[in-house]
Design a protein around this motif. Structure first.
Motif, PDB file in Angstrom:
ATOM      1  N   GLN A  44      69.487  57.205  67.425  1.00 35.57           N
ATOM      2  CA  GLN A  44      70.310  56.410  68.324  1.00 35.57           C
ATOM      3  C   GLN A  44      69.460  55.388  69.072  1.00 35.57           C
ATOM      4  OE1 GLN A  44      72.396  59.205  70.861  1.00 35.57           O
ATOM      5  NE2 GLN A  44      74.151  59.237  69.471  1.00 35.57           N
ATOM      6  N   ARG A  45      70.103  54.338  69.509  1.00 33.79           N
ATOM      7  CA  ARG A  45      69.415  53.334  70.308  1.00 33.79           C
ATOM      8  C   ARG A  45      69.025  53.954  71.647  1.00 33.79           C
ATOM      9  NH1 ARG A  45      72.102  47.433  70.465  1.00 33.79           N
ATOM     10  NH2 ARG A  45      72.050  47.942  68.230  1.00 33.79           N
ATOM     11  N   GLU A  46      67.790  53.686  72.080  1.00 30.37           N
ATOM     12  CA  GLU A  46      67.309  54.255  73.329  1.00 30.37           C
ATOM     13  C   GLU A  46      66.719  53.169  74.224  1.00 30.37           C
ATOM     14  OE1 GLU A  46      63.949  56.888  72.943  1.00 30.37           O
ATOM     15  OE2 GLU A  46      62.946  55.616  71.477  1.00 30.37           O
ATOM     16  N   LEU A  47      66.829  53.394  75.524  1.00 26.72           N
ATOM     17  CA  LEU A  47      66.285  52.472  76.503  1.00 26.72           C
ATOM     18  C   LEU A  47      64.768  52.641  76.577  1.00 26.72           C
ATOM     19  CD1 LEU A  47      66.864  50.478  78.919  1.00 26.72           C
ATOM     20  CD2 LEU A  47      66.861  52.524  80.369  1.00 26.72           C
ATOM     21  N   VAL A  48      64.033  51.512  76.581  1.00 31.09           N
ATOM     22  CA  VAL A  48      62.586  51.595  76.722  1.00 31.09           C
ATOM     23  C   VAL A  48      62.065  50.886  77.972  1.00 31.09           C
ATOM     24  CG1 VAL A  48      62.138  51.908  74.257  1.00 31.09           C
ATOM     25  CG2 VAL A  48      62.167  49.603  75.216  1.00 31.09           C
ATOM     26  N   ALA A  49      62.874  50.002  78.563  1.00 34.56           N
ATOM     27  CA  ALA A  49      62.437  49.330  79.788  1.00 34.56           C
ATOM     28  C   ALA A  49      63.638  48.689  80.455  1.00 34.56           C
ATOM     29  CB  ALA A  49      61.386  48.269  79.495  1.00 34.56           C
ATOM     30  N   HIS A  50      63.639  48.686  81.778  1.00 36.92           N
ATOM     31  CA  HIS A  50      64.776  48.171  82.537  1.00 36.92           C
ATOM     32  C   HIS A  50      64.249  47.539  83.811  1.00 36.92           C
ATOM     33  CE1 HIS A  50      68.299  48.618  85.268  1.00 36.92           C
ATOM     34  NE2 HIS A  50      68.968  48.295  84.167  1.00 36.92           N
ATOM     35  N   ILE A  51      64.828  46.382  84.187  1.00 35.62           N
ATOM     36  CA  ILE A  51      64.437  45.736  85.431  1.00 35.62           C
ATOM     37  C   ILE A  51      65.694  45.253  86.128  1.00 35.62           C
ATOM     38  CG2 ILE A  51      64.011  43.512  84.264  1.00 35.62           C
ATOM     39  CD1 ILE A  51      61.748  43.061  86.341  1.00 35.62           C
ATOM     40  N   VAL A  52      65.810  45.567  87.417  1.00 38.95           N
ATOM     41  CA  VAL A  52      66.972  45.143  88.185  1.00 38.95           C
ATOM     42  C   VAL A  52      66.667  43.836  88.904  1.00 38.95           C
ATOM     43  CG1 VAL A  52      67.756  47.517  88.452  1.00 38.95           C
ATOM     44  CG2 VAL A  52      66.293  46.488  90.211  1.00 38.95           C
ATOM     45  N   ASP A  61      59.378  58.291  79.868  1.00 45.64           N
ATOM     46  CA  ASP A  61      58.011  58.832  79.802  1.00 45.64           C
ATOM     47  C   ASP A  61      57.293  58.434  78.517  1.00 45.64           C
ATOM     48  OD1 ASP A  61      58.797  61.969  81.485  1.00 45.64           O
ATOM     49  OD2 ASP A  61      58.296  59.985  82.275  1.00 45.64           O
ATOM     50  N   SER A  62      58.061  58.238  77.453  1.00 39.55           N
ATOM     51  CA  SER A  62      57.453  57.951  76.150  1.00 39.55           C
ATOM     52  C   SER A  62      56.698  56.621  76.122  1.00 39.55           C
ATOM     53  CB  SER A  62      58.530  57.956  75.056  1.00 39.55           C
ATOM     54  OG  SER A  62      59.524  56.992  75.348  1.00 39.55           O
ATOM     55  N   GLY A  65      53.357  53.404  81.245  1.00 34.84           N
ATOM     56  CA  GLY A  65      51.930  53.133  81.233  1.00 34.84           C
ATOM     57  C   GLY A  65      51.466  52.296  80.056  1.00 34.84           C
ATOM     58  N   ARG A  66      52.321  52.128  79.064  1.00 36.71           N
ATOM     59  CA  ARG A  66      51.968  51.337  77.881  1.00 36.71           C
ATOM     60  C   ARG A  66      52.813  50.068  77.769  1.00 36.71           C
ATOM     61  NH1 ARG A  66      52.874  53.220  73.000  1.00 36.71           N
ATOM     62  NH2 ARG A  66      54.624  54.592  73.576  1.00 36.71           N
ATOM     63  N   PHE A  67      54.065  50.135  78.206  1.00 40.80           N
ATOM     64  CA  PHE A  67      54.983  49.001  78.114  1.00 40.80           C
ATOM     65  C   PHE A  67      55.199  48.404  79.502  1.00 40.80           C
ATOM     66  CE2 PHE A  67      57.584  50.204  74.056  1.00 40.80           C
ATOM     67  CZ  PHE A  67      56.392  50.397  73.369  1.00 40.80           C
ATOM     68  N   LYS A  86      52.015  53.064  69.109  1.00 43.95           N
ATOM     69  CA  LYS A  86      51.952  54.248  68.279  1.00 43.95           C
ATOM     70  C   LYS A  86      52.948  54.114  67.123  1.00 43.95           C
ATOM     71  CE  LYS A  86      51.156  57.055  72.431  1.00 43.95           C
ATOM     72  NZ  LYS A  86      51.653  58.201  73.229  1.00 43.95           N
ATOM     73  N   PRO A  87      52.737  54.815  66.028  1.00 46.74           N
ATOM     74  CA  PRO A  87      53.701  54.752  64.923  1.00 46.74           C
ATOM     75  C   PRO A  87      55.120  55.112  65.360  1.00 46.74           C
ATOM     76  CG  PRO A  87      51.667  55.752  64.164  1.00 46.74           C
ATOM     77  CD  PRO A  87      51.526  55.569  65.647  1.00 46.74           C
ATOM     78  N   GLU A  88      55.255  55.992  66.322  1.00 47.41           N
ATOM     79  CA  GLU A  88      56.600  56.367  66.786  1.00 47.41           C
ATOM     80  C   GLU A  88      57.274  55.277  67.604  1.00 47.41           C
ATOM     81  OE1 GLU A  88      53.762  58.127  67.151  1.00 47.41           O
ATOM     82  OE2 GLU A  88      53.677  59.127  69.110  1.00 47.41           O
ATOM     83  N   ASP A  89      56.574  54.195  67.898  1.00 44.24           N
ATOM     84  CA  ASP A  89      57.191  53.037  68.555  1.00 44.24           C
ATOM     85  C   ASP A  89      57.909  52.133  67.550  1.00 44.24           C
ATOM     86  OD1 ASP A  89      54.298  52.814  70.661  1.00 44.24           O
ATOM     87  OD2 ASP A  89      56.266  53.637  71.181  1.00 44.24           O
ATOM     88  N   THR A  90      57.794  52.444  66.284  1.00 39.50           N
ATOM     89  CA  THR A  90      58.437  51.641  65.240  1.00 39.50           C
ATOM     90  C   THR A  90      59.953  51.650  65.387  1.00 39.50           C
ATOM     91  OG1 THR A  90      56.638  51.961  63.662  1.00 39.50           O
ATOM     92  CG2 THR A  90      58.806  51.450  62.752  1.00 39.50           C
TER      93      THR A  90
END
Length: 121
Positions: A44-52, A61-62, A65-67, A86-90
Motif C-alpha cells: 500500500q501507499r505509505e506516507l514518508v514525509a509531511h510538512i504543515v 521511523d523508517s 534522520g535520512r529523509f 536502502k533497498p527497501e526505499d525502492t
C-alpha cells in the motif's frame, strides 16, 4: 486547473542520495500541507514525509534522520532529500499538496504523477 509536476528519482546504489521535487502549476491561491508518499510493488501507499503550513515536519521511523522534506513557498514547490538510501526505499514516490484556487477557498488534494526510485544493494 492545478497540476503537480514531479522531477528527480532514478537508480542509485545503497548508501547514496537522491532529491525529488514537486512543483504546483496552474491556478493557485494558497497551499496548506505538502507531503510525499511511496508505494512499493505489492504494498500500500505509505506516507514518508509531511510538512504543515507552519513548517512542522513529520516522518515515520523508517526514514527519520535520512529523509528531509523542504518547502519553497515562492516557487510552490516541495522537495524530498533522501540520504543513506536502502533497498527497501525502492518504490514509486508521489507528492501531494493541499491547494486552494483562491485565497479563502476550500482546499483540495492534488497528486503528482509519481517518480520511480530504485535502490540497488
Amino acid at each position: 486547473q492545478v497540476q503537480l509536476v514531479e522531477s528527480g528519482g532514478g537508480l542509485v546504489q545503497a548508501g547514496g542520495s537522491l532529491r525529488l521535487s514537486c512543483a504546483a502549476k496552474g491556478r493557485i491561491g494558497t497551499i496548506n500541507t505538502m507531503a510525499w508518499y511511496r508505494q512499493a510493488p505489492g504494498k500500500q501507499r505509505e506516507l514518508v514525509a509531511h510538512i504543515v503550513n507552519g513548517g512542522t515536519t513529520t516522518y515515520p521511523d523508517s526514514v527519520k534522520g535520512r529523509f528531509t522534506i523542504l518547502r519553497d513557498r515562492a516557487k510552490n514547490t516541495v522537495s524530498l532529500e533522501m540520504n543513506s538510501l536502502k533497498p527497501e526505499d525502492t518504490g514509486v514516490y508521489y507528492c501531494k499538496q493541499q491547494i486552494s484556487s483562491t485565497i479563502y477557498g476550500t482546499y483540495s488534494d492534488y497528486w503528482g504523477q509519481g517518480t520511480q526510485v530504485t535502490v540497488s544493494s
